[in-house]
Structures are given as structure tokens and as C-alpha cells.
Write a protein that holds these residues in place. Sequence first.
Motif, short mmCIF file in Angstrom:
data_model
loop_
_atom_site.label_atom_id
_atom_site.label_comp_id
_atom_site.label_asym_id
_atom_site.label_seq_id
_atom_site.Cartn_x
_atom_site.Cartn_y
_atom_site.Cartn_z
N LEU A 1 32.12 35.72 31.29
CA LEU A 1 32.30 35.12 32.62
C LEU A 1 33.76 35.11 33.05
O LEU A 1 34.07 35.38 34.21
CB LEU A 1 31.77 33.68 32.61
N MET A 2 34.67 34.82 32.12
CA MET A 2 36.06 34.65 32.50
C MET A 2 36.68 35.93 33.02
O MET A 2 37.34 35.94 34.08
CB MET A 2 36.87 34.14 31.29
N THR A 3 36.49 37.04 32.31
CA THR A 3 37.12 38.29 32.73
C THR A 3 36.59 38.77 34.09
O THR A 3 37.38 39.10 34.98
CB THR A 3 36.93 39.38 31.66
N PRO A 4 35.25 38.82 34.30
CA PRO A 4 34.77 39.20 35.64
C PRO A 4 35.21 38.22 36.72
O PRO A 4 35.48 38.63 37.85
CB PRO A 4 33.24 39.18 35.48
N LEU A 5 35.29 36.94 36.38
CA LEU A 5 35.72 35.92 37.35
C LEU A 5 37.15 36.20 37.82
O LEU A 5 37.44 36.17 39.02
CB LEU A 5 35.64 34.53 36.72
N LEU A 6 38.02 36.49 36.88
CA LEU A 6 39.42 36.77 37.22
C LEU A 6 39.53 38.05 38.05
O LEU A 6 40.34 38.14 38.97
CB LEU A 6 40.25 36.91 35.94
N THR A 7 38.68 39.03 37.72
CA THR A 7 38.74 40.31 38.42
C THR A 7 38.14 40.22 39.82
O THR A 7 38.74 40.69 40.80
CB THR A 7 37.98 41.38 37.62
N LEU A 8 36.96 39.61 39.93
CA LEU A 8 36.23 39.59 41.20
C LEU A 8 36.73 38.51 42.15
O LEU A 8 36.93 38.75 43.34
CB LEU A 8 34.74 39.41 40.95
N LEU A 9 36.89 37.29 41.63
CA LEU A 9 37.21 36.15 42.50
C LEU A 9 38.70 36.10 42.86
O LEU A 9 39.05 35.81 44.00
CB LEU A 9 36.78 34.85 41.82
N PHE A 10 39.55 36.39 41.88
CA PHE A 10 40.99 36.23 42.11
C PHE A 10 41.71 37.57 42.32
O PHE A 10 42.92 37.58 42.56
CB PHE A 10 41.63 35.47 40.95
N GLY A 11 40.99 38.68 42.17
CA GLY A 11 41.59 39.99 42.43
C GLY A 11 42.64 40.40 41.42
O GLY A 11 43.51 41.22 41.71
N ILE A 12 42.58 39.85 40.21
CA ILE A 12 43.54 40.19 39.17
C ILE A 12 43.20 41.56 38.59
O ILE A 12 42.03 41.89 38.42
CB ILE A 12 43.54 39.11 38.07
N HIS A 13 44.22 42.37 38.31
CA HIS A 13 43.99 43.70 37.75
C HIS A 13 43.16 43.59 36.48
O HIS A 13 43.41 42.71 35.64
CB HIS A 13 45.34 44.38 37.45
N THR B 1 24.26 39.49 37.76
CA THR B 1 24.84 39.57 39.11
C THR B 1 26.30 40.01 39.05
O THR B 1 26.75 40.85 39.83
CB THR B 1 24.75 38.21 39.81
N VAL B 2 27.03 39.45 38.08
CA VAL B 2 28.44 39.80 37.90
C VAL B 2 28.59 41.28 37.56
O VAL B 2 29.44 41.98 38.12
CB VAL B 2 29.07 38.92 36.79
N ALA B 3 27.75 41.78 36.64
CA ALA B 3 27.85 43.18 36.22
C ALA B 3 27.58 44.12 37.39
O ALA B 3 28.27 45.13 37.56
CB ALA B 3 26.87 43.44 35.10
N VAL B 4 26.58 43.80 38.20
CA VAL B 4 26.27 44.62 39.38
C VAL B 4 27.44 44.63 40.36
O VAL B 4 27.82 45.67 40.91
CB VAL B 4 24.98 44.14 40.06
#
Length: 257
Positions: free
Chosen positions: A26-38, A250-253
Motif C-alpha cells: 500500500l505504501m509504495t503505490p500510495l506515494l506514487t499515485l497520490l503524492f506523485g513521488i518518483h 484497484t491500486v495495481a490497475v
Amino acid sequence: MTLSYVVSGFAVGLLVGLTGVGGGSLMTPLLTLLFGIHPSVAVGTDLAFASATKVAGTVAHRVSGTVRWNIVRLLCIGALPAAIITALGLKHFGAVDAGVGQFIRYSIATSVFLTVIALLFKGKLLRWLNAHPEKQLSGAKLTAATILSGVVLGALVTISSIGAGAVGATLLVMLYPRLTPAEVAGTDIAYAVPLTAIAALGHWWLGSIDWNLLAALLLGSVPGITLGSLAARAVPEKFLRGLLAITLSTVAVKLIY
């Protein structure tokens, strides 16, 4: 923004405390998708986050005597060199390169899907193995399979920061179906400590760890994990795992499309 990171750390910590899995997933996709972190920075920061939080879990399991150190050793024989080689590969190709970032993004999605499969089918797999003891590995074949599993997990975790939890636990159940749930959890956490630490050091060397972000996530996750652990018995596990599986799918998609 810092408050958002703290809240995110708390939310992920709460879910980890309730279900026992889902931290990196959850943490890695959250940082990537929600906060736009590389993706590379998200992976590196999450690995440092995981290595810090798993140390406490290992100490607790060691006190309880629920770590199978012979299995930890075999997993580390495969996982630690794989993590180093993978970090060197990321350095060679450029961890913050746009193309590598896209590859890492897809690797995260693949790891999340593997986590979903592990969540949904671990119980069925264990029942099948117990019903068919002749299918269980032993001796040299079991040793080789354990080391190979470590290699796969070492590469997967270094690239995506995901896999040491649910995927690693499922592989342990497949290879060692006679382990108790506590031994599976303890062994899975214990081997993940040096693996995530080495992978995090590799990303520190690559310059892909955001230390301010890491501090904010830890600030939120510690009370989250504590509260989730205390509330775990009051919430049906089947419901929580189903909810986690839907969320991760949902995150993976989203990561792919």
C-alpha cells in the motif's frame, strides 16, 4: 504536505496492524499515485521504512521463539546477493531515469497482484499441501527451492519494495507447510530485516531515499500499527483480507493504466 504523509503512515500502519500484511503493497503505490513521488524514490523510502519497522517485529518474535533461523539463513543466502545485484543493475541503468521509473512502476503493479493472490489463496494452498504430503519437498530439493525463493524475493523487493510480506509468507507456507502461523510470521519478518536493510542501503547509494518523508511516515505508522494490533480481534479477518485484496487490485490497475 508533511501532515498528509503522517496521516498516510497512520492509515497504512492501521491496516498492517489489523491484517498483518499490506505495508509495502500500500505504501509504495500510495506515494506514487497520490503524492506523485518518483517510483524509485517511493521504493527506496518505503524500504527504509520497512527495515526500521520490521526490527521491532523480529525482536518480539525472537523473544517468543517463533523464528526458524535455519530457514532465515537459506532465504538470506539467496535474497541478499540478489538485492545487491539488483541495486547495481538499477545504478547501471539509472534509478531515476524515466524508462527505469516506468519499469519500476510496472514491477510494483506486478508485486501488488502477487500479494493479492497470496492473500486470497494461501489458506487453500495450505489445506491442499496438508492433504497431499507426497507433494511436499524435502532434503536437498527443499534447500535449493528455499534459496531460489530468496533470490526471487531479493530482486522483487529491491525493485518494488513489495513481496517480503504476503508473498514471502505464502512461499514459506508452500515450502514448509508444517510451520505454525506464528513461525511463518516470525521467519518471514526475520529474513526481511537484512533484506530490506541491504535494499534500502542500495537505494541510499542511488540517492533515492527521501529522509523527511521517511520520518513523517514513521511518525504516523507507529501509533497506527499499535492501534490496529489492539483492534484486530474485534474485526473479522476474512472481511479485512477481502477489503485489502480489493484495494490492492484497484491500486495495481491504476499503476498500469
